[in-house]
Design a protein around this motif. Structure first.
Motif, PDB file in Angstrom:
ATOM      1  N   SER A 180       0.841  -1.205   0.000  1.00 20.24           N
ATOM      2  CA  SER A 180       0.000   0.000   0.000  1.00 20.24           C
ATOM      3  C   SER A 180       0.871   1.248   0.000  1.00 20.24           C
ATOM      4  CB  SER A 180      -0.946  -0.006   1.201  1.00 20.24           C
ATOM      5  OG  SER A 180      -0.235  -0.185   2.404  1.00 20.24           O
ATOM      6  N   VAL A 187      -1.309  -0.746  -3.957  1.00 19.68           N
ATOM      7  CA  VAL A 187      -2.658  -0.421  -3.523  1.00 19.68           C
ATOM      8  C   VAL A 187      -2.598   0.979  -2.917  1.00 19.68           C
ATOM      9  CG1 VAL A 187      -4.589  -1.053  -2.034  1.00 19.68           C
ATOM     10  CG2 VAL A 187      -3.169  -2.844  -3.086  1.00 19.68           C
ATOM     11  N   TRP A 197      -3.731   5.106  -1.780  1.00 21.09           N
ATOM     12  CA  TRP A 197      -4.765   5.924  -1.169  1.00 21.09           C
ATOM     13  C   TRP A 197      -4.244   7.332  -0.924  1.00 21.09           C
ATOM     14  CZ3 TRP A 197      -9.688   5.912  -1.178  1.00 21.09           C
ATOM     15  CH2 TRP A 197     -10.407   6.794  -0.363  1.00 21.09           C
ATOM     16  N   ARG A 229      -6.345  10.666  -6.297  1.00 24.16           N
ATOM     17  CA  ARG A 229      -6.771   9.282  -6.558  1.00 24.16           C
ATOM     18  C   ARG A 229      -7.121   9.091  -8.030  1.00 24.16           C
ATOM     19  NH1 ARG A 229      -9.884  10.115  -1.768  1.00 24.16           N
ATOM     20  NH2 ARG A 229     -11.848   9.969  -2.930  1.00 24.16           N
ATOM     21  N   VAL A 277      -4.832   0.589  -8.387  1.00 18.69           N
ATOM     22  CA  VAL A 277      -6.010   0.355  -7.560  1.00 18.69           C
ATOM     23  C   VAL A 277      -5.958   1.287  -6.364  1.00 18.69           C
ATOM     24  CG1 VAL A 277      -7.173  -1.311  -6.064  1.00 18.69           C
ATOM     25  CG2 VAL A 277      -6.218  -2.056  -8.246  1.00 18.69           C
ATOM     26  N   CYS A 278      -7.065   1.970  -6.077  1.00 22.17           N
ATOM     27  CA  CYS A 278      -7.164   2.812  -4.896  1.00 22.17           C
ATOM     28  C   CYS A 278      -8.126   2.163  -3.905  1.00 22.17           C
ATOM     29  CB  CYS A 278      -7.644   4.218  -5.258  1.00 22.17           C
ATOM     30  SG  CYS A 278      -6.382   5.217  -6.080  1.00 22.17           S
ATOM     31  N   ARG A 279      -7.687   2.107  -2.657  1.00 23.24           N
ATOM     32  CA  ARG A 279      -8.478   1.486  -1.596  1.00 23.24           C
ATOM     33  C   ARG A 279      -8.416   2.376  -0.365  1.00 23.24           C
ATOM     34  NH1 ARG A 279      -6.385  -4.146   0.844  1.00 23.24           N
ATOM     35  NH2 ARG A 279      -6.857  -4.848  -1.286  1.00 23.24           N
ATOM     36  N   ASP A 280      -9.552   2.609   0.257  1.00 20.29           N
ATOM     37  CA  ASP A 280      -9.585   3.403   1.480  1.00 20.29           C
ATOM     38  C   ASP A 280      -8.896   2.608   2.590  1.00 20.29           C
ATOM     39  OD1 ASP A 280     -10.084   4.903   3.709  1.00 20.29           O
ATOM     40  OD2 ASP A 280     -12.240   5.148   3.336  1.00 20.29           O
ATOM     41  N   ARG A 283     -10.344   1.933   6.290  1.00 18.94           N
ATOM     42  CA  ARG A 283     -11.455   1.021   6.574  1.00 18.94           C
ATOM     43  C   ARG A 283     -10.976  -0.204   7.340  1.00 18.94           C
ATOM     44  NH1 ARG A 283     -14.427   0.031   0.925  1.00 18.94           N
ATOM     45  NH2 ARG A 283     -12.604  -1.332   0.869  1.00 18.94           N
ATOM     46  N   ALA A 307      -8.514  -3.281   6.024  1.00 17.39           N
ATOM     47  CA  ALA A 307      -7.849  -2.833   4.794  1.00 17.39           C
ATOM     48  C   ALA A 307      -6.449  -3.402   4.638  1.00 17.39           C
ATOM     49  CB  ALA A 307      -7.784  -1.301   4.768  1.00 17.39           C
TER      50      ALA A 307
END
Length: 466
Positions: A13, A36, A38, A45, A54-57, A60, A63
């Motif tokens: 990430s 990954v 953010w 983004r 790929v963007c992921r919060d 959360r 995650a």
């Protein structure tokens, strides 16, 4: 690009998608990892997604369940004043946290190096003031001497955005405390400590934490040679920790406050003259007074550090002197931007703290001083004591009035904005004066960076001289 090694097939990430964050994501992909990403900024983004990332919060729950490591951009706090929530979540999940500097040092060397005649070198420069000029000066001297070299880090390109090493390369990195504090791998061949003065104290929980962040560059990897400014107690302490004795020339001591003529390897500047002493004997000297790109004692300290690095890399004193002579200086750092009717206009917008402003004030005479901005922790201290050459101060910034009140013994006029300050300073300046922008404060009350502030100063000067 430097492909990141060690994460092929893994998900890594990336938090923060500015210049260094996007370069990190690309380098991870080039090395076979899945980045990954953010960033709280939707536009950032969108840019990353436009490049196929790929963007992921990452805030959360869950995650980090499939994440091998979290790579954090320099501006994001990981410890003080409190960790960013995403960093805190990674630590809670047991996921290692690193930055692009750590990835660079673990990835720069490759099997291709086995065929090189001369191993590439990495020079890393840190310190409170002067590290940009020192890094750029080393790079310039090497380039002028015909050595292949690249400049990166906190200046120039992102560390993972440079080209893979070729035979005999020298990579020069400027590293801030934000970068050295977190990197899991720090293994330069030559490491430089310029000086230490209060800065970023909230980010490091005080001077002790700030010094500890700088010290990691020397303690984590053990450079083959260390160039240490010894004009502050922290530098003396660091040199003492690294050295096995007075004659240990793996530690090169640098000073602009006193002569260093002992049995070790020393470089110092006094009254405008740089001297190199080794084993108690003079080995080289340079007259720095006529070098326009290096005005003032603070730049002479930068010259001493750059000289020491270049000598450690095998360059002759005369070759280094020729490189110094053709160095034009860096934008926003004691940069002469105009001269008219005997008045010189100097942009030192990078003087964002008190010590840097002191250095700028000591480098010039008959100063029309433009200062002010977002005051840093610790206040202005004894800044007025270094203002003997100031004829008048023109104060800008949202808190200009309170800033001006701290300039005891200096005639000060509250101008608030740059246009007014420059117009008044230019109108009142006489032949022999220097109109100097040296804010002694951060820019963020009125500008998004010290560069933008310096550019506004230059534009206002151009308007005033029409």
């Amino acid at each position: 690009m430097i492909p990141v090694q060690g994460y092929s097939g893994a998900k890594v990430s990336v938090l923060g998608l500015g210049r260094s964050g996007l370069a990190t994501a690309r380098a991870l992909r080039e090395g076979g990892a899945e980045a990954v990403c953010w960033d709280d900024n939707p536009t950032a983004r969108e840019t990353a997604e436009g490049e196929g990332f790929v963007c992921r919060d990452l805030s959360r729950h869950g995650a980090f369940e499939d994440i091998a490591s979290l790579i954090v951009s320099p501006g994001i706090p990981h410890l003080y004043p409190e960790p960013n929530p995403v960093v805190a979540a990674a630590l809670e999940a047991g996921v290692p946290v690193d930055n692009d500097i750590g990835l660079f040092f673990r990835s720069f060397a490759t099997r291709q190096w086995d065929s090189f005649e001369t191993m590439p070198k990495v020079v890393a420069v840190t310190g409170s003031n002067g590290k940009s000029t020192t890094s750029a000066l080393i790079h310039h001297v090497l380039s002028e001497a015909g050595r292949r070299t690249q400049l990166a880090g906190n200046i120039g390109r992102g560390v993972l955005d440079i080209e893979p090493a070729e035979d005999g390369d020298v990579v020069v990195l400027e590293l801030s405390s934000y970068q050295t504090d977190l990197a899991r791998s720090l293994t330069p061949d030559i490491a430089v400590f310029t000086n230490l003065s209060p800065d970023h104290l909230d980010r490091h929980a005080g001077m002790g934490g700030y010094f500890a962040a700088k010290r990691r560059l020397f303690a984590e990897g053990g450079p083959d040679r260390a160039v240490i400014g010894v004009d502050e107690i922290e530098g003396k302490y660091l040199a003492g920790q690294l050295s096995e004795g007075a004659a240990d020339d793996r530690v090169m001591r640098v000073s602009t406050e006193r002569k260093l003529t002992g049995v070790g390897w020393n470089v110092f500047a006094r009254k405008g003259y740089l001297s190199e002493y080794r084993k108690g004997r003079q080995a080289g000297s340079i007259d720095l007074r006529a070098i326009k790109g290096l005005p003032g004692a603070h730049n002479h300290q930068n010259a001493c550090a750059a000289y020491a690095v270049c000598r450690a890399l095998g360059l002759a004193p005369r070759v280094i002197e020729a490189g110094f002579a053709s160095f034009g200086g860096l934008p926003h750092r004691s940069q002469i931007i105009a001269e008219q009717d005997g008045v010189t206009f100097v942009n030192d917008s990078k003087a964002t703290n008190v010590d840097a402003a002191k250095n700028a004030l000591s480098a010039f005479k008959n100063i029309r001083w433009i200062c002010g901005g977002l005051e840093k922790e610790g206040g202005l201290g004894d800044l007025a004591e270094n203002a003997a050459g100031v004829k008048k101060a023109y104060v800008i910034g949202r808190e200009a009035a309170s800033f001006a009140m701290q300039l005891k013994g200096v005639e000060a006029e509250v101008c608030t904005d740059m246009e007014t300050a420059v117009a008044k300073a230019a109108a009142e300046a006489e032949s022999g004066d220097t109109v100097l922008l040296a804010p002694a404060a951060a820019s963020f009350d009125q500008y998004n960076s010290f560069e933008t502030r310096g550019e506004d100063f230059a534009a206002c000067v151009a308007d005033a001289l029409k």
